[in-house]
Design a protein around this motif. Structure first.
Motif, PDB file in Angstrom:
ATOM      1  N   MET A   1       0.843  -1.191   0.000  1.00  0.00           N
ATOM      2  CA  MET A   1       0.000   0.000   0.000  1.00  0.00           C
ATOM      3  C   MET A   1       0.879   1.242   0.000  1.00  0.00           C
ATOM      4  SD  MET A   1      -1.287   0.337   3.977  1.00  0.00           S
ATOM      5  CE  MET A   1      -0.091   0.733   5.281  1.00  0.00           C
ATOM      6  N   LYS A   2       0.290   2.366  -0.444  1.00  0.00           N
ATOM      7  CA  LYS A   2       0.953   3.660  -0.365  1.00  0.00           C
ATOM      8  C   LYS A   2       0.668   4.279   1.001  1.00  0.00           C
ATOM      9  CE  LYS A   2       2.315   3.838  -4.739  1.00  0.00           C
ATOM     10  NZ  LYS A   2       3.752   3.851  -5.120  1.00  0.00           N
ATOM     11  N   ALA A   3       1.668   4.953   1.574  1.00  0.00           N
ATOM     12  CA  ALA A   3       1.496   5.558   2.888  1.00  0.00           C
ATOM     13  C   ALA A   3       2.409   6.777   3.034  1.00  0.00           C
ATOM     14  CB  ALA A   3       1.790   4.548   3.995  1.00  0.00           C
ATOM     15  N   ILE A   4       1.985   7.711   3.873  1.00  0.00           N
ATOM     16  CA  ILE A   4       2.793   8.887   4.222  1.00  0.00           C
ATOM     17  C   ILE A   4       3.484   8.595   5.545  1.00  0.00           C
ATOM     18  CG2 ILE A   4       2.729  11.323   4.859  1.00  0.00           C
ATOM     19  CD1 ILE A   4       2.201  10.909   1.922  1.00  0.00           C
ATOM     20  N   VAL A   5       4.823   8.663   5.541  1.00  0.00           N
ATOM     21  CA  VAL A   5       5.576   8.191   6.702  1.00  0.00           C
ATOM     22  C   VAL A   5       6.668   9.161   7.136  1.00  0.00           C
ATOM     23  CG1 VAL A   5       5.202   5.805   5.967  1.00  0.00           C
ATOM     24  CG2 VAL A   5       7.340   6.964   5.362  1.00  0.00           C
ATOM     25  N   LEU A   6       7.052   8.991   8.397  1.00  0.00           N
ATOM     26  CA  LEU A   6       8.338   9.481   8.899  1.00  0.00           C
ATOM     27  C   LEU A   6       9.313   8.329   8.711  1.00  0.00           C
ATOM     28  CD1 LEU A   6       7.335  11.259  12.224  1.00  0.00           C
ATOM     29  CD2 LEU A   6       8.574  12.332  10.337  1.00  0.00           C
ATOM     30  N   PRO A   7      10.359   8.489   7.897  1.00  0.00           N
ATOM     31  CA  PRO A   7      11.186   7.339   7.545  1.00  0.00           C
ATOM     32  C   PRO A   7      12.080   6.809   8.661  1.00  0.00           C
ATOM     33  CG  PRO A   7      12.001   9.337   6.491  1.00  0.00           C
ATOM     34  CD  PRO A   7      10.688   9.690   7.103  1.00  0.00           C
ATOM     35  N   GLY A   8      12.428   7.646   9.639  1.00  0.00           N
ATOM     36  CA  GLY A   8      13.328   7.175  10.686  1.00  0.00           C
ATOM     37  C   GLY A   8      13.202   7.996  11.950  1.00  0.00           C
ATOM     38  N   PRO A   9      13.861   7.584  13.023  1.00  0.00           N
ATOM     39  CA  PRO A   9      13.699   8.246  14.319  1.00  0.00           C
ATOM     40  C   PRO A   9      14.239   9.667  14.368  1.00  0.00           C
ATOM     41  CG  PRO A   9      15.396   6.549  14.426  1.00  0.00           C
ATOM     42  CD  PRO A   9      14.709   6.383  13.116  1.00  0.00           C
ATOM     43  N   GLN A  10      15.098  10.051  13.424  1.00  0.00           N
ATOM     44  CA  GLN A  10      15.613  11.422  13.390  1.00  0.00           C
ATOM     45  C   GLN A  10      14.834  12.302  12.413  1.00  0.00           C
ATOM     46  OE1 GLN A  10      17.858  12.014  15.727  1.00  0.00           O
ATOM     47  NE2 GLN A  10      17.773   9.812  16.167  1.00  0.00           N
ATOM     48  N   LYS A  52       7.164   9.193  19.369  1.00  0.00           N
ATOM     49  CA  LYS A  52       6.837   8.400  20.550  1.00  0.00           C
ATOM     50  C   LYS A  52       7.740   7.170  20.613  1.00  0.00           C
ATOM     51  CE  LYS A  52       3.663  11.320  21.447  1.00  0.00           C
ATOM     52  NZ  LYS A  52       3.923  12.335  22.498  1.00  0.00           N
ATOM     53  N   PRO A  53       8.165   6.794  21.818  1.00  0.00           N
ATOM     54  CA  PRO A  53       9.085   5.650  21.937  1.00  0.00           C
ATOM     55  C   PRO A  53       8.464   4.338  21.458  1.00  0.00           C
ATOM     56  CG  PRO A  53       8.335   6.409  24.103  1.00  0.00           C
ATOM     57  CD  PRO A  53       7.912   7.435  23.118  1.00  0.00           C
ATOM     58  N   LYS A  93       0.346   4.259  17.787  1.00  0.00           N
ATOM     59  CA  LYS A  93       0.434   3.153  16.829  1.00  0.00           C
ATOM     60  C   LYS A  93       0.501   3.708  15.407  1.00  0.00           C
ATOM     61  CE  LYS A  93      -1.702  -0.431  19.649  1.00  0.00           C
ATOM     62  NZ  LYS A  93      -2.696  -1.528  19.682  1.00  0.00           N
ATOM     63  N   PRO A  94       0.790   2.852  14.405  1.00  0.00           N
ATOM     64  CA  PRO A  94       0.811   3.327  13.024  1.00  0.00           C
ATOM     65  C   PRO A  94      -0.493   4.018  12.657  1.00  0.00           C
ATOM     66  CG  PRO A  94       1.761   1.133  13.153  1.00  0.00           C
ATOM     67  CD  PRO A  94       1.191   1.435  14.511  1.00  0.00           C
ATOM     68  N   GLY A  95      -0.352   5.121  11.877  1.00  0.00           N
ATOM     69  CA  GLY A  95      -1.490   5.982  11.617  1.00  0.00           C
ATOM     70  C   GLY A  95      -2.294   5.639  10.384  1.00  0.00           C
ATOM     71  N   TYR A 267      -5.770   6.600  25.021  1.00  0.00           N
ATOM     72  CA  TYR A 267      -5.082   5.409  24.517  1.00  0.00           C
ATOM     73  C   TYR A 267      -3.828   5.126  25.346  1.00  0.00           C
ATOM     74  CZ  TYR A 267      -8.021   5.367  20.303  1.00  0.00           C
ATOM     75  OH  TYR A 267      -9.072   5.301  19.433  1.00  0.00           O
ATOM     76  N   HIS A 268      -3.053   6.176  25.606  1.00  0.00           N
ATOM     77  CA  HIS A 268      -1.800   5.977  26.352  1.00  0.00           C
ATOM     78  C   HIS A 268      -2.073   5.466  27.757  1.00  0.00           C
ATOM     79  CE1 HIS A 268       2.248   7.420  27.975  1.00  0.00           C
ATOM     80  NE2 HIS A 268       2.529   6.565  27.009  1.00  0.00           N
ATOM     81  N   ALA A 269      -3.163   5.963  28.362  1.00  0.00           N
ATOM     82  CA  ALA A 269      -3.520   5.528  29.715  1.00  0.00           C
ATOM     83  C   ALA A 269      -4.203   4.159  29.717  1.00  0.00           C
ATOM     84  CB  ALA A 269      -4.446   6.559  30.361  1.00  0.00           C
TER      85      ALA A 269
END
Length: 331
Positions: A1-10, A52-53, A93-95, A267-269
């Motif tokens: 699938m196509k997705a919009i992402v942050l590729p890495g932790p930096q 988020k970690p 979680k993944p968006g 969700y976090h709680a």
């Protein structure tokens, strides 16, 4: 699938990109949604700087989606493939900025056939926040008076509509160029938020000049005394981001109830009752849309690949109303 992402932790906002990923499989209690439309919110660009970690990379961004159920995970009852749905998702979680996303079944709302996907996608983050602020926190009632900051924005615009529909008197803050739109949402009185005499003008519109019953803040208030001054004794101050600073507030002065609204925190709680309430709020909001009682405030519809640019424009505040991305056709 196509997705919009942050590729890495930096990675940050300028690194957001369109890529190919495997289509996810629903786990227990999850739905897989073929995404038709997504809403782009300020929180989405903020998260490009606030990783988020719990995330793994590439991380799919996005929180609000409307679409059609494609697959159902183990243990899910009441949902089947082909059902129309809308969700405010778990930011840990993944968006949802993708052709398919996973969603918790217990927090997902049904989408009436008469409501289009782009309108539905515009609602969750801002709309549920406004709803929770007014009706779950401040318990706004007919006949009360509410002061709403940023009444031309997402949260403020939905709050203005909901408060008007509830029979409250709405005093709104906005820029003069947005006064007409805010009145169209149902505001009874609109003031320029930069007016040096704002406090006196607002209080003059309340019974006995005592102040409003409820104030909804959508921006950093700083010293709480600045906001509490608008309220009558025992009033309600509802803050979105972040809470006001209370250190200089003398005891026994306002006796105000201070409320924080943070959807993602549920969700976090791990607080299932609040998560389940998202589904009830969504059902109510979708019913209002279907009845023509809610303006989704969609100002612009873009494509999946346009989302990185939309995030940057949101960060620069170059946007009025809601931006929705169309991911697929209704077919």
């Amino acid at each position: 699938m196509k997705a919009i992402v942050l590729p890495g932790p930096q990675a940050q906002i300028d690194n957001v990109t369109l890529t190919d990923l495997p289509t996810p499989e629903p786990g227990p209690g999850e739905l897989r949604i073929k995404v038709i439309a997504v809403s782009i919110n300020p929180v989405d660009w903020k998260l490009t700087f606030d990783h988020k970690p719990e995330w793994t990379y590439p991380h799919v961004l996005g929180l609000d989606a409307a679409g059609v159920i494609d697959a159902v995970g183990r243990g899910v009852e009441g949902w089947k493939a082909g059902d129309r749905a809308v969700v405010h998702n778990n930011l840990w979680k993944p968006g949802v900025f993708a052709e398919y996303c996973l969603a918790p079944a217990h927090a997902t709302s049904r989408l009436p056939g008469s409501v289009n996907f782009t309108d539905a996608a515009a609602i969750p983050c801002a709309g549920y926040t406004a709803y929770q602020a007014l009706f779950r926190k401040a318990r706004l009632e007919a006949g009360q008076t509410i002061l709403i900051q940023g009444a031309n924005g997402g949260v403020g615009g939905f709050a203005t509509q909901l408060a008007h529909e509830a029979g409250a008197t709405v005093i709104a803050q906005a820029r003069p160029e947005h006064f007409a739109a805010v009145r169209g949402f149902g505001a009874d009185i609109v003031f320029d938020y930069r007016d040096a005499d704002l406090l006196h003008k607002v209080r003059a519109e309340t019974e006995g000049g005592d102040g409003v019953d409820v104030m909804l803040e959508v921006v950093n208030p700083g010293d709480a005394r600045k906001s509490l001054a608008f309220l009558h004794y025992n009033g309600h101050l509802v803050s979105i981001d972040p809470l006001p600073v209370m250190t200089e507030v003398p005891s026994y002065t306002y006796a105000a109830s201070i409320h924080e609204v943070a959807l993602g925190g549920a969700y976090h709680a791990g607080h299932l009752p609040t998560q389940r309430d998202f589904a009830r709020i969504g059902d109510d909001m979708m019913a209002r849309l279907a009845a023509g009682k809610l303006d989704p405030m969609v100002e612009e519809i873009v494509a999946l690949g346009d989302i990185p640019d939309a995030l940057r424009r949101l960060r620069r505040r170059d946007v009025t109303g809601k931006i929705v991305a169309r991911i697929a056709s209704d077919a």
